[in-house]
Design a protein around this motif. Structure first.
Motif, mmCIF file in Angstrom:
data_model
loop_
_atom_site.group_PDB
_atom_site.id
_atom_site.type_symbol
_atom_site.label_atom_id
_atom_site.label_comp_id
_atom_site.label_asym_id
_atom_site.label_seq_id
_atom_site.Cartn_x
_atom_site.Cartn_y
_atom_site.Cartn_z
ATOM 1 N N ASN A 1 4.047 -18.382 -9.137
ATOM 2 C CA ASN A 1 4.744 -19.551 -8.610
ATOM 3 C C ASN A 1 5.989 -19.198 -7.815
ATOM 4 N N ALA A 2 6.403 -17.939 -7.800
ATOM 5 C CA ALA A 2 7.590 -17.516 -7.062
ATOM 6 C C ALA A 2 7.331 -17.642 -5.560
ATOM 7 N N PRO A 3 8.375 -17.886 -4.770
ATOM 8 C CA PRO A 3 8.188 -17.992 -3.319
ATOM 9 C C PRO A 3 7.727 -16.658 -2.737
ATOM 10 N N PRO A 4 6.993 -16.680 -1.621
ATOM 11 C CA PRO A 4 6.518 -15.441 -1.008
ATOM 12 C C PRO A 4 7.686 -14.555 -0.560
ATOM 13 N N LEU A 5 7.426 -13.267 -0.504
ATOM 14 C CA LEU A 5 8.413 -12.336 0.035
ATOM 15 C C LEU A 5 8.399 -12.414 1.560
ATOM 16 N N THR A 6 9.472 -11.949 2.165
ATOM 17 C CA THR A 6 9.552 -11.940 3.627
ATOM 18 C C THR A 6 10.187 -10.648 4.103
ATOM 19 N N GLY A 7 9.979 -10.352 5.380
ATOM 20 C CA GLY A 7 10.673 -9.243 6.033
ATOM 21 C C GLY A 7 10.428 -7.895 5.397
ATOM 22 N N GLY A 8 11.522 -7.124 5.267
ATOM 23 C CA GLY A 8 11.426 -5.770 4.748
ATOM 24 C C GLY A 8 10.939 -5.718 3.315
ATOM 25 N N LYS A 9 11.321 -6.721 2.493
ATOM 26 C CA LYS A 9 10.865 -6.741 1.103
ATOM 27 C C LYS A 9 9.348 -6.884 1.026
ATOM 28 N N LEU A 10 8.796 -7.737 1.886
ATOM 29 C CA LEU A 10 7.343 -7.918 1.899
ATOM 30 C C LEU A 10 6.649 -6.631 2.315
ATOM 31 N N ALA A 11 7.178 -5.972 3.344
ATOM 32 C CA ALA A 11 6.574 -4.731 3.835
ATOM 33 C C ALA A 11 6.634 -3.635 2.775
ATOM 34 N N LEU A 12 7.819 -3.436 2.175
ATOM 35 C CA LEU A 12 7.974 -2.375 1.181
ATOM 36 C C LEU A 12 7.200 -2.698 -0.094
ATOM 37 N N GLY A 13 7.212 -3.963 -0.489
ATOM 38 C CA GLY A 13 6.467 -4.355 -1.678
ATOM 39 C C GLY A 13 4.975 -4.151 -1.500
ATOM 40 N N THR A 14 4.464 -4.536 -0.335
ATOM 41 C CA THR A 14 3.042 -4.338 -0.041
ATOM 42 C C THR A 14 2.691 -2.863 -0.043
ATOM 43 N N LEU A 15 3.565 -2.044 0.546
ATOM 44 C CA LEU A 15 3.326 -0.596 0.582
ATOM 45 C C LEU A 15 3.297 -0.010 -0.820
ATOM 46 N N ALA A 16 4.252 -0.411 -1.666
ATOM 47 C CA ALA A 16 4.319 0.133 -3.017
ATOM 48 C C ALA A 16 3.081 -0.231 -3.832
ATOM 49 N N VAL A 17 2.689 -1.510 -3.769
ATOM 50 C CA VAL A 17 1.512 -1.958 -4.507
ATOM 51 C C VAL A 17 0.255 -1.277 -3.960
ATOM 52 N N ALA A 18 0.183 -1.151 -2.629
ATOM 53 C CA ALA A 18 -0.976 -0.510 -2.009
ATOM 54 C C ALA A 18 -1.078 0.956 -2.418
ATOM 55 N N LEU A 19 0.055 1.652 -2.482
ATOM 56 C CA LEU A 19 0.042 3.060 -2.869
ATOM 57 C C LEU A 19 -0.436 3.244 -4.307
ATOM 58 N N ALA A 20 -0.041 2.328 -5.185
ATOM 59 C CA ALA A 20 -0.509 2.398 -6.570
ATOM 60 C C ALA A 20 -2.023 2.211 -6.632
ATOM 61 N N THR A 21 -2.522 1.246 -5.850
ATOM 62 C CA THR A 21 -3.964 1.025 -5.783
ATOM 63 C C THR A 21 -4.661 2.238 -5.194
ATOM 64 N N PHE A 22 -4.097 2.760 -4.093
ATOM 65 C CA PHE A 22 -4.680 3.913 -3.423
ATOM 66 C C PHE A 22 -4.749 5.109 -4.360
ATOM 67 N N MET A 23 -3.680 5.340 -5.111
ATOM 68 C CA MET A 23 -3.625 6.458 -6.041
ATOM 69 C C MET A 23 -4.725 6.362 -7.084
ATOM 70 N N ASN A 24 -4.960 5.153 -7.562
ATOM 71 C CA ASN A 24 -5.991 4.929 -8.572
ATOM 72 C C ASN A 24 -7.390 5.193 -8.018
ATOM 73 N N VAL A 25 -7.733 4.521 -6.929
ATOM 74 C CA VAL A 25 -9.083 4.666 -6.391
ATOM 75 C C VAL A 25 -9.304 6.051 -5.794
ATOM 76 N N LEU A 26 -8.216 6.683 -5.312
ATOM 77 C CA LEU A 26 -8.336 8.046 -4.803
ATOM 78 C C LEU A 26 -8.795 8.982 -5.910
ATOM 79 N N ASP A 27 -8.248 8.800 -7.108
ATOM 80 C CA ASP A 27 -8.604 9.684 -8.211
ATOM 81 C C ASP A 27 -10.015 9.440 -8.726
ATOM 82 N N SER A 28 -10.620 8.325 -8.343
ATOM 83 C CA SER A 28 -12.005 8.095 -8.731
ATOM 84 C C SER A 28 -12.964 8.937 -7.905
ATOM 85 N N SER A 29 -12.489 9.495 -6.779
ATOM 86 C CA SER A 29 -13.398 10.247 -5.904
ATOM 87 C C SER A 29 -12.859 11.589 -5.441
ATOM 88 N N ILE A 30 -11.558 11.858 -5.638
ATOM 89 C CA ILE A 30 -10.979 13.076 -5.087
ATOM 90 C C ILE A 30 -11.599 14.332 -5.704
#
Length: 518
Positions: A8-37
């Motif tokens: 229910n929190a308001p969406p992020l904007t600007g630099g926070k949205l970009a950095l937050g998306t990158l951080a969450v994406a990297l965590a996901t990437f790290m997980n799925v990467l280890d399933s095949s690396i």
């Protein structure tokens, strides 16, 4: 004052949205990467630890099985700890587990560390979906799903090439150590940006019986699949016992979870058409895709003489169209029928595997790369539409449970697909080997003439000529066996298309994303 719910929190904007998306994406990437690396590193890793390649493959399957077991706990853990604390804690523990994997001196220790790594990875995928969707505006939810899908698909794609380069240039241990800096950055950045968006917590009861039955049937089934070939399948009382134990514990698990007031896995979700059809379709497809992703580099290294890095580079082009087309799919999806896009993806997968079913033993790199490159097209149309279908109409409070259960089934099917694919390749190789050698007798003039030709051409004696002949037969049989696996894979993708069409019709299945975000 209580902290706001991430949903229910308001969406992020600007630099926070970009950095937050990158951080969450990297965590996901790290997980799925280890399933095949580890896929391309299995031969090297097995040799380094003094075990067979079949035993080395357990490094992949135990991770996937442990990951699958922990995913259903996501909903309960979210309520106990909150989304952000759970997500950051899982990243930290996953990073520690990666360090333990790299430090492992033998296979049993490595397998134990991989189980720990898989258990800690469970919450990362469903939590990353929920957190990412809550960060973006409602009208951009399809874009958020597309970004998540890009990381989820590029990980298994980049894994083999990255793993091959690391294995050849450094050591197989570094395929795990690489997670340490990524995990530290993702954990710190996620906590900095999202700690003020923590979800409320409460203390729901834990379904210990359901959890125990889940571990029992997943564990016994996975061990049965991994050890079946070595123990001659159902001629072994061990395999028979494991099969009975898996069947009984699974049946008990289903009955218990359907009658338990606070189930560890909400199987009632399968009563929804979209969840049922979408989850089964994406899980079977992922199992076939991932199983083949394990077999292909192994075949190239064992029979074509490719180095680990070269085998990985052959697979890497699958990411080109995936990355280029994923944003396009995100824009098209809200105005299209997600079922149609998913159907086109399955047809594309079937065509790619049909192309591979025509491989020959002296195939060149170009003809290996072309199907891999084209496979990126259906990959881009795979995750986003089916995820949208699965989550369509789910209220915000059920998104973690729905995402967790669908990911549990998908990841577990990845482990099962790896085991079944390896077993099917072995069985078909044995069949073709028997057919190729049934005429290799001294009474066959063609056979004796071939041996004479080898002896004269390579200056070999009779024994050496037979050895060369045996190697040629082994290579040809393995190729024919793998072609059979590719052909069966193509048929499966066509056969599961009707599952997509039992789901509800309607445009903008991306509305699921809207529900998830709000």
């Amino acid at each position: 004052m209580s902290l706001p719910s991430a949903a229910n929190a308001p969406p992020l904007t600007g630099g926070k949205l970009a950095l937050g998306t990158l951080a969450v994406a990297l965590a996901t990437f790290m997980n799925v990467l280890d399933s095949s690396i580890a896929n391309v590193a299995i031969p090297t890793l097995s040799g380094s630890l003094g075990v067979s390649v079949d035993e080395g493959t357990w490094v992949i399957t135990v991770f996937a099985a442990a990951n699958a077991v922990s995913i259903p706990l996501t909903g309960w853990l979210t309520q106990r700890l909150g989304q952000i604390r759970l997500f950051v804690g899982a990243i930290v523990l996953f990073t520690i587990a990666s360090w333990l994997c790299g430090m492992a001196p033998n296979l049993p220790v490595l397998l134990a560390a991989r189980v720990f790594q898989g258990l800690t990875a469970g919450p990362l995928i469903p939590m990353s979906q929920a957190i990412l969707l809550s960060s973006w505006p409602k009208q951009k939810s399809s874009t958020a799903l597309a970004l998540w899908a890009m990381t989820a698909t590029v990980g298994p794609i980049a894994g083999p090439s990255l793993g091959g380069w690391i294995t050849d240039s450094y050591s197989w241990t570094w395929i795990f150590y690489i997670n340490i800096p990524v995990g530290i950055f993702a954990a710190v950045a996620t906590w900095m940006i999202y700690r003020s968006r923590e979800t409320p917590t409460r203390k729901p009861p834990i379904d210990l019986v359901g959890l125990g039955l889940l571990v029992a049937w997943v564990g016994t089934l996975q061990v049965m699949l991994d050890k079946g070939k070595d123990l001659d399948w159902f001629h072994s009382p061990v395999i028979v016992g494991l099969t009975i134990a898996a069947a009984v514990s699974f049946t008990a698990f289903v009955i218990w979870e359907l009658t338990e007031e606070h189930p560890i896995v909400d199987l009632r979700l399968f009563g929804q058409r979209n969840f049922l059809g979408g989850t089964i379709a994406i899980s079977i497809a992922y199992g076939v895709f991932f199983g083949n992703l394990v077999l292909l580099p192994q075949w190239m290294q064992e029979y074509l003489g490719y180095r680990a890095v070269d085998a990985g580079l052959v697979i890497a082009p699958i990411g080109i169209f995936t990355v280029l087309l994923s944003p396009v799919i995100a824009k098209v999806l809200p105005r299209s029928d997600a079922r149609l896009i998913a159907t086109l993806a399955f047809i594309g997968f079937a065509l790619v595997f049909w192309m591979r079913s025509n491989y020959i033993v002296d195939i060149d790199t170009y003809h290996l790369v072309v199907p891999t490159l084209l496979q990126g097209i259906p990959m881009a149309m795979f995750f986003v539409p089916l995820t949208a279908i699965i989550l369509a109409g789910q209220p915000p409070q059920r998104i973690p449970a729905a995402a967790g259960l669908s990911n549990f089934v998908r990841v577990f099917c990845g482990a099962v697909g790896t085991s079944l694919g390896a077993n099917e390749w072995y069985d078909r190789t044995v069949v073709h080997h028997a057919r190729l050698t049934e005429q290799a007798t001294p009474g066959n003039p063609a056979f004796t003439q071939f041996l004479d030709f080898l002896a004269k051409a390579a200056h070999l004696d009779t024994s050496a000529s037979r050895t060369v002949f045996g190697q040629l037969v082994d290579t040809q049989a393995a190729m024919l066996g793998l072609n059979d696996v590719f052909w069966i894979s193509a048929v499966i993708f066509i056969a599961i298309i009707p599952l997509i069409w039992i789901t509800r019709a309607g445009k903008s299945e991306g509305g699921a994303a809207d529900s998830a975000a709000h």
